[in-house]
Design an enzyme around this catalytic site. Structure first.
Site, mmCIF file in Angstrom:
data_model
loop_
_atom_site.group_PDB
_atom_site.id
_atom_site.type_symbol
_atom_site.label_atom_id
_atom_site.label_comp_id
_atom_site.label_asym_id
_atom_site.label_seq_id
_atom_site.Cartn_x
_atom_site.Cartn_y
_atom_site.Cartn_z
ATOM 1 N N ASP A 33 0.828 -1.211 0.000
ATOM 2 C CA ASP A 33 0.000 0.000 0.000
ATOM 3 C C ASP A 33 0.868 1.268 0.000
ATOM 4 O OD1 ASP A 33 -1.845 2.096 0.716
ATOM 5 O OD2 ASP A 33 -3.204 0.533 1.419
ATOM 6 N N THR A 68 -6.931 4.146 -1.329
ATOM 7 C CA THR A 68 -6.809 2.701 -1.122
ATOM 8 C C THR A 68 -8.002 1.883 -1.626
ATOM 9 O OG1 THR A 68 -5.400 3.106 0.764
ATOM 10 C CG2 THR A 68 -6.443 0.942 0.652
ATOM 11 N N ASP A 191 2.276 2.622 3.369
ATOM 12 C CA ASP A 191 1.316 3.727 3.428
ATOM 13 C C ASP A 191 1.332 4.434 4.790
ATOM 14 O OD1 ASP A 191 -1.205 5.058 2.197
ATOM 15 O OD2 ASP A 191 -1.901 4.319 4.138
ATOM 16 N N HIS A 195 2.416 8.295 5.458
ATOM 17 C CA HIS A 195 1.551 9.358 5.993
ATOM 18 C C HIS A 195 2.219 10.062 7.169
ATOM 19 C CE1 HIS A 195 -2.112 8.886 3.731
ATOM 20 N NE2 HIS A 195 -2.198 7.591 3.988
ATOM 21 N N ASP A 238 -1.305 0.515 -4.817
ATOM 22 C CA ASP A 238 -2.575 1.178 -5.129
ATOM 23 C C ASP A 238 -2.407 2.650 -5.500
ATOM 24 O OD1 ASP A 238 -1.767 1.649 -2.520
ATOM 25 O OD2 ASP A 238 -3.771 1.583 -1.660
ATOM 26 N N HIS A 239 -1.420 3.321 -4.911
ATOM 27 C CA HIS A 239 -1.202 4.752 -5.154
ATOM 28 C C HIS A 239 0.138 5.131 -4.567
ATOM 29 C CE1 HIS A 239 -1.897 5.226 -0.900
ATOM 30 N NE2 HIS A 239 -3.004 4.511 -1.035
ATOM 31 N N HIS A 336 -2.189 11.193 -0.269
ATOM 32 C CA HIS A 336 -2.442 10.740 -1.643
ATOM 33 C C HIS A 336 -3.893 11.039 -1.953
ATOM 34 C CE1 HIS A 336 -4.265 7.213 0.269
ATOM 35 N NE2 HIS A 336 -3.218 7.219 1.078
HETATM 36 P P1 AMP Z 1 -5.861 5.156 3.170
HETATM 37 O O1 AMP Z 1 -4.424 5.428 3.350
HETATM 38 O O2 AMP Z 1 -6.687 6.048 4.044
HETATM 39 O O3 AMP Z 1 -6.309 5.275 1.745
HETATM 40 O O4 AMP Z 1 -6.151 3.664 3.625
HETATM 41 C C1 AMP Z 1 -5.188 2.743 4.066
HETATM 42 C C2 AMP Z 1 -5.803 1.853 5.085
HETATM 43 O O5 AMP Z 1 -6.845 1.063 4.531
HETATM 44 C C3 AMP Z 1 -4.884 0.809 5.667
HETATM 45 O O6 AMP Z 1 -4.032 1.326 6.651
HETATM 46 C C4 AMP Z 1 -5.845 -0.220 6.229
HETATM 47 O O7 AMP Z 1 -6.110 0.029 7.590
HETATM 48 C C5 AMP Z 1 -7.129 0.030 5.439
HETATM 49 N N1 AMP Z 1 -7.493 -1.214 4.733
HETATM 50 C C6 AMP Z 1 -6.795 -1.803 3.766
HETATM 51 N N2 AMP Z 1 -7.389 -2.955 3.361
HETATM 52 C C7 AMP Z 1 -8.500 -3.104 4.111
HETATM 53 C C8 AMP Z 1 -9.542 -4.075 4.175
HETATM 54 N N3 AMP Z 1 -9.543 -5.160 3.368
HETATM 55 N N4 AMP Z 1 -10.530 -3.881 5.069
HETATM 56 C C9 AMP Z 1 -10.524 -2.782 5.855
HETATM 57 N N5 AMP Z 1 -9.582 -1.819 5.849
HETATM 58 C C10 AMP Z 1 -8.576 -1.968 4.984
HETATM 59 ZN ZN ZN Z 2 -3.506 2.873 0.003
HETATM 60 ZN ZN ZN Z 3 -2.949 6.133 2.783
#
Ligand code: AMP
Ligand code: ZN
Ligand code: ZN
Length: 398
Positions: A33, A68, A191, A195, A238-239, A336
């Protein structure tokens, strides 16, 4: 002469039938991630470099928005977020008048939100087994189906990164009839570190190097398998991640009258569902603000592929790269969600194994192309998607 032509024709048919009968190899796809495309250029990643030397290296573009849930589900379905419905990590469900959020298990686990068909569903419909550790959507019964082998991300304790690798290896040690042909594996780093400390910190350097060492462990464990020569490995993300600052914040509340709006949801981008008579007021108020893009839904630039879903507001506001709508209480150094065309949002792509060309440098391509690529590797018939196999075909052994 006529005989020769007939003979050549028959030889061609035999080659074609042999190719069709060729058993597909096994494919592991890993998402790290938030792994920006240039981390391997900034930090020491000998294992990713080894994969590049023995396989394919490319830069992959995410879909908009570079977050994500939208992008993992794009990788799974070959559809842009506008078409698969997960248009952001959170969104306003106009029909049910409630917010979907990846952090809220009730809405996240509601399969009705997930349109399109994940690759594991397509595969299983065609008799191909799949294994999945924590990929977005894999722990939700989309179209009533889970991957053959899967884990629930919300189940605690969550598997450590090392345990995830051992899980993958244990699946590949199953007897042939039970062995999953496709394995998808998710890591929530770098990720989190990106952050908190930013993409150019010593902490991200350590995290990237640690993740690379894990890839090394996986490569060694794959090598010891009897089917080692039949395993393809794809590493992607993913990004990306870009630096943010407290000095680059636009507070939309200074310009927006809450009375004008039914709902304001999400950041990077923000969807605004306006009261119909107030749409122009919202648009005009935001249009003059620096460092943001404001569009009426129907005017969103076509290259973003965003604007047909009813989960997107009638006005969409996106910050310039590195700008944010709020930094309240988060104190973060990286973010992101920005445009796929921004270099910082683009991601790593490495692939090696029997189906991939050695030392091949591919043109950049979009993450919607992963679904047709995986379908081809699995020898299954893909659904119609936004992806195009021709854009990735050249990275494969002819
Ligand atoms: P973001 O950086 O806010 O776009 O999201 C990243 C977060 O998505 C990660 O740190 C995880 O906690 C959450 N995440 C990733 N995969 C899953 C999943 N299958 N179910 C729930 N949360 C997830
Ligand atoms: Zn992500
Ligand atoms: Zn993120």
């Amino acid at each position: 002469m006529k005989r020769l032509i007939t003979l050549l024709f028959l030889v061609n048919i035999i080659f074609y039938l042999q190719a069709k009968q060729k058993e597909p190899n096994y494919t592991i796809i890993i998402s790290l991630d938030g792994f920006r495309w240039d981390y391997p250029e900034m930090y020491s990643t000998p294992n990713l470099d080894k994969i590049a030397a023995h396989g394919v290296k490319a830069i992959m573009l995410p879909s908009f928005p570079a977050s994500t849930f939208p992008n993992h589900y794009t990788l799974a379905t070959g559809l842009v977020p506008d078409h698969h419905g997960i248009i952001n990590n959170t969104f306003w469900d106009v029909k049910a008048k409630k917010q979907y959020s990846m952090g809220d298990s009730a809405t996240r686990n509601n399969s009705d939100y997930y349109l399109g068909e994940p690759i594991w569903v397509t595969a299983q419909k065609q008799g191909v087994k799949t294994g999945n550790v924590y990929w977005v959507g894999s722990d939700i019964a989309i179209k009533g189906t889970y991957p053959t082998y899967h884990k629930f991300f919300s189940e605690k304790p969550r598997l450590s990164f090392e345990q995830r690798i051992d899980t993958v290896i244990s699946w590949l040690q199953k007897p042939k009839v039970e062995c999953p042909q496709l394995i998808m594996l998710y890591f929530e780093e770098p990720d989190g570190v990106g952050h908190h400390f930013g993409p150019k910190s010593k902490e991200i350097k350590n995290e990237v190097q640690y993740l690379d060492s894990l890839i090394g462990v996986l490569l060694t464990k794959i090598k010891s398998l009897p089917i080692a020569q039949k395993v393809n490995l794809i590493i992607t993300s993913d990004h990306g991640m870009t630096e943010i600052s407290k000095n680059r914040v636009v507070d939309m509340n200074l310009y927006l009258n809450p009375e004008w709006c039914e709902m304001i949801d999400g950041t990077t981008p923000t969807s605004i569902f306006t009261k119909p008579e107030c749409r122009d007021s919202v648009y005009n108020a935001l249009k003059k603000v620096a460092h943001i893009f404001v569009w009426k839904k129907e005017e969103i630039p076509t290259e973003l592929n965003y604007g047909s879903s009813d989960r997107i507001g009638d006005i969409v506001v996106a910050p310039e790269l590195g700008w944010q709508f709020t930094d309240k209480g988060r104190n973060l150094k990286g973010a992101h969600g920005y445009f796929p065309q921004s270099k910082d949002m683009q991601v790593v792509f490495r692939a090696c194994g029997p189906d991939f060309r050695k030392g091949y440098r591919s043109n950049s391509f979009s993450n919607v192309d992963i679904y047709p690529l995986l379908s081809h590797l699995l020898g299954i018939i893909p659904e119609n998607t936004d992806g195009q196999f021709q854009r990735v075909e050249k990275m494969l052994v002819p």
